[in-house]
Design an enzyme around this catalytic site. Structure first.
Site, short mmCIF file in Angstrom:
data_model
loop_
_atom_site.label_atom_id
_atom_site.label_comp_id
_atom_site.label_asym_id
_atom_site.label_seq_id
_atom_site.Cartn_x
_atom_site.Cartn_y
_atom_site.Cartn_z
N ARG A 189 13.27 46.63 54.77
CA ARG A 189 13.20 47.24 53.44
C ARG A 189 13.27 48.76 53.56
O ARG A 189 13.01 49.31 54.64
CB ARG A 189 11.86 46.88 52.78
CG ARG A 189 11.59 45.39 52.72
CD ARG A 189 10.07 45.10 52.73
NE ARG A 189 9.81 43.66 52.88
CZ ARG A 189 9.62 42.83 51.88
NH1 ARG A 189 9.61 43.29 50.64
NH2 ARG A 189 9.40 41.55 52.07
N ASP A 258 9.59 49.02 48.44
CA ASP A 258 9.38 47.88 49.35
C ASP A 258 10.18 46.66 48.89
O ASP A 258 10.31 45.69 49.63
CB ASP A 258 7.90 47.52 49.44
CG ASP A 258 7.28 47.25 48.08
OD1 ASP A 258 7.30 48.17 47.25
OD2 ASP A 258 6.81 46.12 47.84
N ASP A 268 12.65 39.86 46.49
CA ASP A 268 11.35 39.85 45.82
C ASP A 268 11.47 39.69 44.31
O ASP A 268 11.41 40.66 43.55
CB ASP A 268 10.54 41.11 46.16
CG ASP A 268 9.69 40.88 47.40
OD1 ASP A 268 9.84 39.80 48.01
OD2 ASP A 268 8.89 41.76 47.76
P1 AMP Z 1 5.09 42.20 45.64
O1 AMP Z 1 4.57 42.56 44.30
O2 AMP Z 1 5.29 40.72 45.82
O3 AMP Z 1 6.28 43.00 46.06
O4 AMP Z 1 3.90 42.53 46.65
C1 AMP Z 1 3.40 43.82 46.87
C2 AMP Z 1 2.46 43.80 48.04
O5 AMP Z 1 1.29 43.03 47.74
C3 AMP Z 1 3.04 43.20 49.30
O6 AMP Z 1 2.52 43.93 50.39
C4 AMP Z 1 2.52 41.80 49.28
O7 AMP Z 1 2.47 41.22 50.56
C5 AMP Z 1 1.12 41.99 48.71
N1 AMP Z 1 0.60 40.80 48.04
C6 AMP Z 1 1.03 40.25 46.89
N2 AMP Z 1 0.31 39.16 46.58
C7 AMP Z 1 -0.59 38.99 47.57
C8 AMP Z 1 -1.64 38.03 47.83
N3 AMP Z 1 -1.89 37.02 47.01
N4 AMP Z 1 -2.36 38.19 48.95
C9 AMP Z 1 -2.13 39.21 49.80
N5 AMP Z 1 -1.18 40.13 49.61
C10 AMP Z 1 -0.41 40.04 48.51
MG MG Z 2 7.47 43.02 47.49
#
Ligand code: AMP
Ligand code: MG
Length: 493
Positions: A189, A258, A268
């Site tokens: 990323r 990211d 994502d």
């Molecule tokens: P995202 O919104 O999916 O791009 O996630 C943003 C960040 O939050 C990334 O580092 C994900 O790995 C982390 N993240 C999202 N949901 C969870 C979860 N349920 N547990 C741990 N980390 C999370």
């Molecule tokens: Mg993400």
């Protein structure tokens, strides 16, 4: 850990390599998925499985499902969580795979190298306060939208399978837990580079850049300034990707750095959606109250994100910082023109134009302005023009449109290609159907509330050939009943 028994390779067809694991240790953490109570296969992408050299029948077996749930590790896999950082809504944070593990890279029969990631597989060193888990609805949503994007011809990560875990996860209410098997050209990323630039050494940054070059841009070979070439190549791919999003009316929803892949794939899927009524200010994410990631702002944000990549690469661009900044600025300033060229080419195709005339752009702009003014549906307007079946929508009833229509037909008659060729070009460029929000929600509701997956399967089936213009698709082109509240999707985790 007795749960982690190996599956013989010959059964499932896994052929793992683990090149990411040989990058500097600070870039990843070795971690196995956390086993789950009682995995159940909800959907398997059999066609994708076969194309990757996998045996779909073996994946559906008890052992195959145990693997898709992270209860068993296939031979050759070396699970790890990737470290990365990222600007989220403009603010820089340390992130990383908080609820995903990379099993390894599947080497396909055609020699492709594809990341296999389990998303929702449990806590990792990067989980911060999160539970490491994912809910069924959002994982099926990613499955549906990513597969629809692929069928639309837009570069994207793919979805191999979704399993439920037999566990309930806490999201204000209790929801069924699920794991998505995601397939990607890689999970590098913009944020991966930001992470190393911020906390790593220049040697680590160079190792990461060399890895990206080798994996995604081997054609760059031994260019004079390798890392400037890398930046330019990423910019080029993003210019194509974002133009394709705009042309199809796709709104990513969370274009944090990211969530931007170096490979040029869409990655994502959170609160993303396809636009119905044409309006550049359209926002779907419930947390994007300022419209940072609105439809019309996506090209601008892409350039902003790429500038963050350029910043991260500065130490590699030139030994002299001033020179490095100059090179980076030059590369970034190319994005706008590259994007625009791709967009214009795509728009010409959407309107059946083969050659170029200087007035084309204003003709296109005029149509878009009218679509916004009369609140026309983006996809259906192009579909109606393609089929030459102008329905009784407000736009088509206006004198303004009648004049535009005449100009457009006159424009097409000035090119050499016959009408039939224009029609074919339009059919190949304007999808008859897109994953409309109300249809996606309907499919998810049946799945989540009644464990009825047939609605989703039918939807996936029609979405797999969006340019077919077949009669059974007509049902999926209708708009939702007028609602009092604007459609919002949530970053459902
Ligand atoms: P995202 O919104 O999916 O791009 O996630 C943003 C960040 O939050 C990334 O580092 C994900 O790995 C982390 N993240 C999202 N949901 C969870 C979860 N349920 N547990 C741990 N980390 C999370
Ligand atoms: Mg993400």
């Amino acid at each position: 850990m007795t749960e982690h028994k190996a599956i013989p390779e010959k059964e499932t067809g896994w052929k793992f390599d683990n090149s990411y694991a040989s990058l500097p240790n600070s870039l990843h953490a070795r971690i196995n998925p956390t086993p789950v109570r009682s995995p159940k296969l909800i959907i398997l992408n059999e066609r994708l499985a076969t194309s990757m050299g996998l045996n779909a029948e073996a994946l559906k077996s008890h052992e195959g499902v145990e693997m898709l749930a992270g209860n068993q590790i296939p031979d050759g896999a070396l699970p790890l969580a990737q470290a990365y950082a990222g600007h989220q809504f403009g603010y820089f944070n340390m992130l990383g795979d908080g609820r995903a593990v990379l099993l390894g890279e599947q080497i396909t029969p055609s020699g492709e190298r594809l990341d296999i990631q389990l998303k929702g597989s449990g806590r990792t060193p990067y989980s911060r306060g999160g539970d490491g888990r994912a809910a069924l609805g959002p994982m099926l949503r990613e499955y549906i939208i990513s597969e629809a994007m692929h069928a639309l011809g837009i570069a994207t990560t793919r979805s191999l399978a979704v399993v439920t875990t037999g566990e309930i996860i806490n999201r204000e209410i209790g929801l069924p837990g699920a794991i998505l098997t995601r397939v990607a050209a890689s999970h590098l990323r913009v944020g991966t580079f930001q992470y190393v630039a911020r906390w790593g050494t220049v040697e680590e940054l160079r190792a990461l850049a060399d890895y990206a070059l080798q994996r995604h841009f081997p054609e760059i070979g031994t260019a004079d300034n390798l890392y400037l070439s890398l930046l330019q190549a990423v910019i080029k791919r993003q210019a194509v990707l974002i133009a394709n999003w705009q042309l199809m009316g796709f709104i990513h929803g969370v274009m944090n750095t990211d969530n931007m892949a170096i490979s040029g794939e869409t990655i994502d899927y959170g609160p993303c959606a396809f636009m119905d009524t044409y309006d550049p200010a359209t926002v779907f994410s419930s947390i994007d109250s300022n419209g940072r990631y609105a439809y019309g702002n996506q090209p601008h944000i892409a350039a902003w994100n790429l500038a963050r990549l350029a910043e991260a690469l500065l130490p590699l661009l030139h030994v002299n910082e001033e020179q490095a900044v100059k090179l980076a600025e030059g590369a970034i300033s190319d994005f706008g023109e590259l994007y625009h060229r791709n967009w214009l080419k795509g728009m010409r195709a959407k309107l059946g134009m083969f050659n170029e005339e200087s007035e084309d752009e204003s003709l296109i702009e005029d149509l878009l302005v009218m679509m916004q003014k009369y609140r026309a549906d983006y996809t259906n307007t192009f579909r109606a023009l393609t089929m030459d079946q102008l329905d009784d929508s407000v736009l088509f009833g206006t004198e303004e449109f009648a004049q535009w229509h005449e100009l457009w037909l006159a424009r097409l008659s000035r090119q050499q290609e016959p009408q039939a060729s224009s029609h074919q070009l339009m059919r190949n460029s304007n999808p008859a159907i897109i994953p409309r929000n109300h249809r996606v929600e309907e499919a998810l509701e049946a799945a989540e509330q009644q464990e009825d997956y047939s609605v989703m399967e039918r939807l996936l089936d029609v979405l797999s050939s969006p340019f077919a213009y077949s009669p059974e698709q007509t049902d999926y082109t209708t708009l939702p009943a007028p609602s009092t509240r604007p459609y919002r999707t949530y970053c459902g985790t």
